[in-house]
Design a protein around this motif. Sequence first.
Motif, mmCIF file in Angstrom:
data_model
loop_
_atom_site.group_PDB
_atom_site.id
_atom_site.type_symbol
_atom_site.label_atom_id
_atom_site.label_comp_id
_atom_site.label_asym_id
_atom_site.label_seq_id
_atom_site.Cartn_x
_atom_site.Cartn_y
_atom_site.Cartn_z
ATOM 1 N N ALA A 150 -15.139 -16.562 1.350
ATOM 2 C CA ALA A 150 -14.477 -17.765 0.839
ATOM 3 C C ALA A 150 -13.421 -18.299 1.795
ATOM 4 C CB ALA A 150 -13.839 -17.464 -0.516
ATOM 5 N N GLY A 151 -13.005 -17.500 2.753
ATOM 6 C CA GLY A 151 -11.988 -17.933 3.700
ATOM 7 C C GLY A 151 -10.574 -17.638 3.260
ATOM 8 N N THR A 152 -10.422 -17.048 2.086
ATOM 9 C CA THR A 152 -9.089 -16.738 1.573
ATOM 10 C C THR A 152 -8.406 -15.695 2.455
ATOM 11 O OG1 THR A 152 -9.956 -17.077 -0.658
ATOM 12 C CG2 THR A 152 -7.795 -16.003 -0.463
ATOM 13 N N GLY A 153 -7.193 -15.971 2.897
ATOM 14 C CA GLY A 153 -6.411 -14.996 3.668
ATOM 15 C C GLY A 153 -6.806 -14.879 5.130
ATOM 16 N N VAL A 154 -7.872 -15.575 5.547
ATOM 17 C CA VAL A 154 -8.339 -15.458 6.929
ATOM 18 C C VAL A 154 -7.310 -16.019 7.897
ATOM 19 C CG1 VAL A 154 -10.083 -16.229 8.597
ATOM 20 C CG2 VAL A 154 -10.783 -15.430 6.326
ATOM 21 N N GLU A 155 -6.730 -17.173 7.545
ATOM 22 C CA GLU A 155 -5.746 -17.776 8.438
ATOM 23 C C GLU A 155 -4.502 -16.901 8.570
ATOM 24 O OE1 GLU A 155 -4.553 -20.079 11.297
ATOM 25 O OE2 GLU A 155 -6.470 -20.379 10.268
ATOM 26 N N ALA A 156 -4.100 -16.272 7.447
ATOM 27 C CA ALA A 156 -2.941 -15.365 7.488
ATOM 28 C C ALA A 156 -3.238 -14.158 8.373
ATOM 29 C CB ALA A 156 -2.583 -14.911 6.075
ATOM 30 N N LEU A 157 -4.472 -13.657 8.297
ATOM 31 C CA LEU A 157 -4.872 -12.526 9.142
ATOM 32 C C LEU A 157 -4.886 -12.940 10.610
ATOM 33 C CD1 LEU A 157 -5.955 -9.688 9.647
ATOM 34 C CD2 LEU A 157 -8.249 -10.517 9.068
ATOM 35 N N ARG A 158 -5.409 -14.127 10.896
ATOM 36 C CA ARG A 158 -5.450 -14.603 12.278
ATOM 37 C C ARG A 158 -4.025 -14.738 12.838
ATOM 38 N NH1 ARG A 158 -7.969 -18.941 11.463
ATOM 39 N NH2 ARG A 158 -10.102 -18.338 12.011
ATOM 40 N N THR A 159 -3.117 -15.274 12.016
ATOM 41 C CA THR A 159 -1.719 -15.415 12.447
ATOM 42 C C THR A 159 -1.104 -14.053 12.720
ATOM 43 O OG1 THR A 159 -1.463 -17.457 11.158
ATOM 44 C CG2 THR A 159 0.561 -16.284 11.779
ATOM 45 N N ARG A 160 -1.419 -13.078 11.864
ATOM 46 C CA ARG A 160 -0.866 -11.730 12.053
ATOM 47 C C ARG A 160 -1.418 -11.096 13.332
ATOM 48 N NH1 ARG A 160 2.098 -7.914 9.259
ATOM 49 N NH2 ARG A 160 2.663 -6.430 10.899
ATOM 50 N N LEU A 161 -2.676 -11.349 13.629
ATOM 51 C CA LEU A 161 -3.263 -10.834 14.870
ATOM 52 C C LEU A 161 -2.570 -11.433 16.092
ATOM 53 C CD1 LEU A 161 -7.061 -10.852 13.944
ATOM 54 C CD2 LEU A 161 -5.687 -8.841 14.482
ATOM 55 N N PHE A 162 -2.259 -12.725 16.017
ATOM 56 C CA PHE A 162 -1.547 -13.359 17.131
ATOM 57 C C PHE A 162 -0.174 -12.723 17.313
ATOM 58 C CE2 PHE A 162 -4.020 -17.576 16.396
ATOM 59 C CZ PHE A 162 -5.115 -17.052 17.072
ATOM 60 N N ALA A 165 -0.591 -9.469 18.996
ATOM 61 C CA ALA A 165 -0.930 -9.644 20.410
ATOM 62 C C ALA A 165 0.327 -9.850 21.247
ATOM 63 C CB ALA A 165 -1.881 -10.824 20.582
ATOM 64 N N ARG A 166 1.329 -10.553 20.671
ATOM 65 C CA ARG A 166 2.578 -10.769 21.407
ATOM 66 C C ARG A 166 3.337 -9.464 21.629
ATOM 67 N NH1 ARG A 166 3.118 -14.918 17.404
ATOM 68 N NH2 ARG A 166 2.367 -16.925 18.222
ATOM 69 N N GLN A 167 3.131 -8.511 20.716
ATOM 70 C CA GLN A 167 3.881 -7.258 20.788
ATOM 71 C C GLN A 167 3.162 -6.155 21.565
ATOM 72 O OE1 GLN A 167 5.351 -6.024 16.859
ATOM 73 N NE2 GLN A 167 5.068 -8.134 16.159
ATOM 74 N N VAL A 168 1.887 -6.387 21.854
ATOM 75 C CA VAL A 168 1.126 -5.362 22.574
ATOM 76 C C VAL A 168 1.689 -5.215 23.979
ATOM 77 C CG1 VAL A 168 -1.091 -4.825 23.654
ATOM 78 C CG2 VAL A 168 -0.999 -5.552 21.275
ATOM 79 N N ARG A 169 2.004 -4.000 24.320
ATOM 80 C CA ARG A 169 2.575 -3.728 25.638
ATOM 81 C C ARG A 169 1.476 -3.834 26.701
ATOM 82 N NH1 ARG A 169 5.418 2.025 27.250
ATOM 83 N NH2 ARG A 169 5.928 1.516 29.403
ATOM 84 N N GLU A 170 1.794 -4.599 27.732
ATOM 85 C CA GLU A 170 0.816 -4.762 28.811
ATOM 86 C C GLU A 170 0.533 -3.420 29.470
ATOM 87 O OE1 GLU A 170 0.322 -7.236 32.979
ATOM 88 O OE2 GLU A 170 1.743 -7.909 31.459
#
Length: 650
Positions: A150-162, A165-170
């Motif tokens: 249904a797409g419910t919560g997908v955008e919130a999950l995508r935002t959380r993944l982003f 990604a910002r916090q992942v240590r290179e």
Amino acid sequence: MIVATAGHIDHGKTLLVKALSGVDTDRLPEEKNRGISIDIGFAYIPTPDAGLLGFVDVPGHERFVRNMLAGVCGIDLALLVVAADDGVMPQTIEHLQILDLLNVPRGIAVINKIDRVNDARVAEVTESVRRLLVGTCLENASVLPVSAMAGTGVEALRTRLFEEARQVRERETSGRRFRYAIDRVFSVSGSGTVVTGTVFNGKVKTGDRLIVSPTGIAVRVRGIQIHGQAASEVSAGSRCALNLTGEKLDKETVRRGDWVMEEAIHRPTLRIDAQVKVLSGEKEPLAHWTPVHFHLGTEAVTARIAVRRGESVAPGASRVVQIIMERPIACLHGDRFIIRDQSATRTIGGGTVVDPFAPAIRRNSAARQQVVEALAADSAEDALRQLSAVSPDGIDVAAFEAAFNLDEPSAAALYTKLQIQILGRSERLGLAAQRRDELAEAIVAAVTRLHKEDPKSLGLELASLPECLKTRMPEWALSQLVRDLAAARKVELAGTRVRRPGHDATSNPEDEKMWQRVLPALQKDTPLPPTLKELAEQLRLPEKTVSDFLHRKSRGGEPIKAMPDRFLLRSTVERLARIAEATAGSKPNGQFTAADYRDHCGASRKLSIEVLEYFDRIGYTQRLGDARRIRRPLEQALAAASNTAGRTKT
């Protein structure tokens, strides 16, 4: 950032990746027909920071755990997917155990299919998942409700993944050599062999020459693609495709499980020492010689577990064991792995590689245990510091650098910081500076003691040094120590013997008197000194007496027996060599005949030929038909001749 899914079959992992990326990762016809994932699939989405999220979708069926393991190697974050209607299922638990054993650094738990149940059920499953995560590497992971359909919560999950990604240590690339785990191999018309996989360490650019390990096939990087776009370079933490070319390379000679790496770290191994943890849910301890399926990177191989006789690894316990592979694999220190039972139906444990190049002998000795404890350190610096303290016979630095994946500059900096002295070039041994000084002092003391006990001794044989010093260091390494001492004038190297500087084994009153009578005659060397017979006649002594004395004296390096009936002082040999060099220098091609040499040295043709034949024997000159040329410097030729003579006497 590389993200892998995990979870039970039919919990919506593939649909979730499609909802996030727009890509259906089920690419095989069988997957389409059966409606389940069989092999790993891939998708990408760009991040707001101009980065890239790479998704690895893994199969959830218990029969395809081997493929799942290939997909979760080298990832940055795991998406543990649990269907709200089914709740926690067997593969949910096994996949979480695998993620925990691999120590995946970050994760998000996703409660999928929330459109199929009421809120109370979502809350119930959420709570059961939170309980499941306690005590694992994902204990602090967020739990997000989602409906991929249904797409419910997908955008919130995508935002959380982003945000993640910002916090992942290179990942660290400097100081590390390139290493890449292959998970797929195929051919492209016009391009040849292409592999896909994950860059574990270092960086690579087009044109680089590498090795496929463990097979040892030499390859060159013809091209690089990231998410279908050509790139000139790629570094650790990225998924990419490499277009490889090589004489012995084709789709059949490379497979999933192989690595592409720099040649310096290509060291296939059959035995590793590893820290193994057995899952607490196992019913039986891990006993000696237990057969297992061993998974590391994308590799899967059968193996045996070796523990000390009479011992085992209890459920929930952890200890160092040796793992013996059925065939060679490639791995390095710190690599995480999984072990499954003989029938490959369940995961029984996992762990970390401690020594990727473990020995087959003396593996249970006290000395070996100290080495393993040192190698178990988290950093190369700590490991080397401890190793230097427990390795009186030196450290195989080539193996150490490969195990910890250190390039030359980072290794050299480490040796300087920890005061590790390196002996050798083609073979290299590392010694703590203090230990090196101790050995040097012991060599000088041993030589001094020998001369004191036996003044007539020619010196200490190099071959006897390991026994004399009570060390297992190779003779070549001790020889370098001796050469360093000789350069410092603390000892003298004569052939294969070590002696005090200036030591003369014939040094006694009678021989000294004889030498004082013989020396002036040998110094009259124009064009050559007298023969033994002529010398005996001049001294009015029996020829045998003179011959025995000069043979005995020559064992110390002076004079030199250059011809059957003639001894030359070193200064004479050097003078004759200078004449040979001048003769060669007078010729356009540097080649001269015996007649040319005769004209320059003033000796008869017969004597000139005898001198040149001596130079041929020691390798100073090289005969080319009727001519000769200078082959190498005189010092090198004399040293080689001295070593040969020493070995002959021994």
